[in-house]
Design an enzyme around this catalytic site. Sequence first.
Site, mmCIF file in Angstrom:
data_model
loop_
_atom_site.group_PDB
_atom_site.id
_atom_site.type_symbol
_atom_site.label_atom_id
_atom_site.label_comp_id
_atom_site.label_asym_id
_atom_site.label_seq_id
_atom_site.Cartn_x
_atom_site.Cartn_y
_atom_site.Cartn_z
ATOM 1 N N VAL A 59 38.102 15.367 71.200
ATOM 2 C CA VAL A 59 37.056 16.347 71.491
ATOM 3 C C VAL A 59 36.523 16.836 70.155
ATOM 4 O O VAL A 59 37.291 17.074 69.214
ATOM 5 C CB VAL A 59 37.606 17.533 72.305
ATOM 6 C CG1 VAL A 59 36.521 18.588 72.518
ATOM 7 C CG2 VAL A 59 38.170 17.060 73.631
ATOM 8 N N CYS A 60 35.220 16.971 70.066
ATOM 9 C CA CYS A 60 34.585 17.539 68.884
ATOM 10 C C CYS A 60 35.009 16.738 67.644
ATOM 11 O O CYS A 60 35.093 15.511 67.681
ATOM 12 C CB CYS A 60 34.925 19.023 68.791
ATOM 13 S SG CYS A 60 33.882 19.997 67.683
ATOM 14 N N THR A 61 35.323 17.419 66.549
ATOM 15 C CA THR A 61 35.638 16.723 65.308
ATOM 16 C C THR A 61 37.044 16.134 65.291
ATOM 17 O O THR A 61 37.464 15.568 64.275
ATOM 18 C CB THR A 61 35.456 17.664 64.099
ATOM 19 O OG1 THR A 61 36.160 18.882 64.331
ATOM 20 C CG2 THR A 61 33.980 17.960 63.888
ATOM 21 N N THR A 102 31.005 13.054 68.556
ATOM 22 C CA THR A 102 31.699 14.221 68.016
ATOM 23 C C THR A 102 30.689 15.364 67.955
ATOM 24 O O THR A 102 29.588 15.257 68.494
ATOM 25 C CB THR A 102 32.284 13.905 66.620
ATOM 26 O OG1 THR A 102 33.062 15.015 66.152
ATOM 27 C CG2 THR A 102 31.200 13.605 65.602
#
Length: 244
Positions: free
Chosen positions: A117-119, A137
């Site tokens: 998830v995300c970075t 991302t």
Amino acid sequence: MTPTTPTTPTTPTTPTTPDLRIGLLVFPNVTQLDLTGPLQVFAGVPGASVHVVGKTLEPVLTDAVISLTPTVAFADCPQLDVLCVPGGHGVDLVLDDAETLDFVRAQAGGARYVTSVCTGALLLGAAGLLQGYRATTHWSALELLGEFGATPERTRVCRDRDRITGGGVTAGIDFALTVVAELCGREVAERIQLHLEYDPHPPFSAGSPSSAPAAVLEAFRAAGAAHQADREERVRRAAARMRA
């Protein structure tokens, strides 16, 4: 006339997945919603065991005041079916952490799905797990995925074979529902979505760089310029180590 025997209506049952193991990595200064959003979704998977995995069992401070206590340490973590790596500013330091990278690589070798998830996708990249894959991302880090041999894709959720990656922060809920649908079917995912009343209607159209007012986007970038430069340098170093 022959009497008929009344039938008892059947109650729909939700399939259970007693052997399914889902693990979410936790590290200092993780963005808590990157982790707790998917965690809340995964907690609704019938019969599955869900783990919060840390180096040790000591509480870990997130980026939002609260601490999260791992339920299992690296050394005792079972082989996971789903490995999920959240993101946040804390991921930048983890890019240099050999112990965490080794753990992620080892788990990825036996997992059905390797996810982020995300970075958190940057950590998967640093571990060499996104080479030749499409991935997404947080929008501010999207182009950095190319450093790790991935093809960046701007979308809320990106699925490429056994890699499933989510966009920034709130996309983690979309991501987790997508994973649940893959594991248990759409109906189970929809039941969880309904239970969470996940029906977002944001008050402003400022949730992506394509919709945010120009002044808001400019202010965001200016405030984060130093951090962005530091992250880019850490990513370049991590990518060089991966290639070596």
